[in-house]
Design a protein around this motif. Structure first.
Motif, PDB file in Angstrom:
ATOM      1  N   ASP A 110       0.374  -1.068  -0.415  1.00  0.00           N
ATOM      2  CA  ASP A 110       0.075  -0.171   0.189  1.00  0.00           C
ATOM      3  C   ASP A 110       1.047   1.505  -0.091  1.00  0.00           C
ATOM      4  N   LEU A 111       0.438   2.048  -0.349  1.00  0.00           N
ATOM      5  CA  LEU A 111       1.177   3.974  -0.872  1.00  0.00           C
ATOM      6  C   LEU A 111       0.551   4.595   0.150  1.00  0.00           C
ATOM      7  N   THR A 112      -0.375   4.255   0.790  1.00  0.00           N
ATOM      8  CA  THR A 112      -0.517   5.818   1.481  1.00  0.00           C
ATOM      9  C   THR A 112      -1.828   4.708   2.548  1.00  0.00           C
ATOM     10  N   ARG A 118      -1.742  -0.362  -4.255  1.00  0.00           N
ATOM     11  CA  ARG A 118      -1.707   0.009  -5.326  1.00  0.00           C
ATOM     12  C   ARG A 118      -0.040   0.141  -5.866  1.00  0.00           C
ATOM     13  N   ALA A 119       1.058  -0.455  -4.314  1.00  0.00           N
ATOM     14  CA  ALA A 119       2.165  -1.028  -5.147  1.00  0.00           C
ATOM     15  C   ALA A 119       2.046  -3.104  -5.246  1.00  0.00           C
ATOM     16  N   ARG A 123       7.502  -3.113  -4.075  1.00  0.00           N
ATOM     17  CA  ARG A 123       8.289  -1.973  -4.434  1.00  0.00           C
ATOM     18  C   ARG A 123       9.499  -1.816  -3.071  1.00  0.00           C
ATOM     19  N   VAL A 126       8.662   0.192  -0.122  1.00  0.00           N
ATOM     20  CA  VAL A 126       7.159   0.004  -0.084  1.00  0.00           C
ATOM     21  C   VAL A 126       7.031  -1.313   1.336  1.00  0.00           C
TER      22      VAL A 126
END
Ligand SMILES: [Zn+2]
Length: 301
Positions: A110-112, A118-119, A123, A126
């Motif tokens: 998760d990016l948030t 979303r990732a 990554r 992340v």
């Protein structure tokens, strides 16, 4: 049915052989060394190894925590990154120096702060620790990833699914090893030879040489970065010396000199350590290992 009251050399030998074969699994788990607990900060977990799950059984323990909690190497070894399996999500394997292999599954995607998935490409920064490369050698306690809920854990509470496989074979129950593991106060960032900490919390007690506090937040500064994590209520004991600088911040923002003797149990406090080499010994933070360089009290004095 076994014959009673007739113990022969042969039956003793047989009993020893049976005991030997029964000792198989525990002999295998004897290859597991004392671990660094794989998640830094509070988690909850149960002895859920072997529980029925979907079509199979649960091959590890689920360490329930918060998204992005630091995940660290349980022993020294080499890390291999696996990106994006639909069930495991973002995962990595740690090939421990002891021969035991550890699986770290459902790392963050998760990016948030939300469960945004979303990732999905898993990554570095992340799911995996900044600077981590597949094949990299790490020490126990090195930051390798971040807790999450990728793969088939999406939508449920972020957790690390942790597996322990002696000699790379069948998984054994991690529960006893986790119970016996060293809980670390902070994760060692990759590539950081020196760190300093800022610790927020409440005064527990002071003595001539030591200062105990209940820590609520741990900040880790390196020459390149700073990260900060909430940490619920672990009490640690630092050393203080004549060089330790004691200050009190009053309600109007004024700073006044303070001293050990003026620290009151329960009052808010921030402590800064000097730079130090973040070896496992310091990460365990046993009493007197870390030193207070500056102390700022926040009560009215
Ligand atoms: Zn699991």
């Amino acid at each position: 049915m076994l014959r009673r009251h007739r113990t022969t050399a042969r039956s003793i030998l047989l009993a020893l052989l049976v005991a030997g074969s029964l000792a198989g699994p525990s002999a295998a788990s004897a290859a597991v060394p004392k671990l660094a607990f794989p998640v830094v900060g509070p988690v909850s977990y149960t002895n859920d190894f072997g529980d029925p799950r979907g079509s199979g059984w649960h091959q590890g323990n689920d360490l329930m925590g918060k998204r992005r909690q630091p995940v660290v190497a349980a022993e020294p070894g080499r890390v291999t990154i696996y990106r994006g399996s639909s069930r495991a999500g973002c995962m990595l394997y740690l090939y421990g120096a002891s021969g035991t292999v550890y699986y770290y599954i459902h790392l963050n995607d998760d990016l948030t702060k939300r469960d945004d998935n979303r990732a999905t490409d898993c990554r570095v920064g992340v799911a995996y620790a900044p600077g981590l490369k597949s094949g990299m050698r790490v020490r126990a306690g090195h930051l390798i990833g971040f807790l999450g809920n990728s793969g088939d854990a999406r939508g449920i509470q972020p957790h690390l699914h942790f597996e322990v496989r002696p000699n790379g074979g069948r998984p054994v129950n991690p529960y006893r090893h986790l119970g016996n593991a060293d809980r670390l106060l902070f994760a060692r960032p990759l590539g950081a030879d020196q760190v300093k900490l800022d610790l927020m919390g409440k005064v527990v007690k002071t003595t001539q040489e030591t200062f105990s506090m209940k820590v609520n937040r741990v900040g880790v500064t390196t020459s390149a970065s700073r990260s900060s994590k909430r940490w619920l209520g672990r009490t640690i004991t630092l050393a203080h010396t004549e060089e330790t600088v004691w200050k009190r911040k009053l309600a109007d923002g004024t700073m006044v000199p303070a001293s050990t003797a003026k620290a009151k149990p329960g009052e808010r406090v921030t402590v800064w350590t000097p730079w130090f080499k973040p070896l496992l010994r310091t990460q365990r933070a046993k009493p007197g290992i870390l030193t207070a360089e500056r102390v700022r009290l926040r009560g009215e004095g």
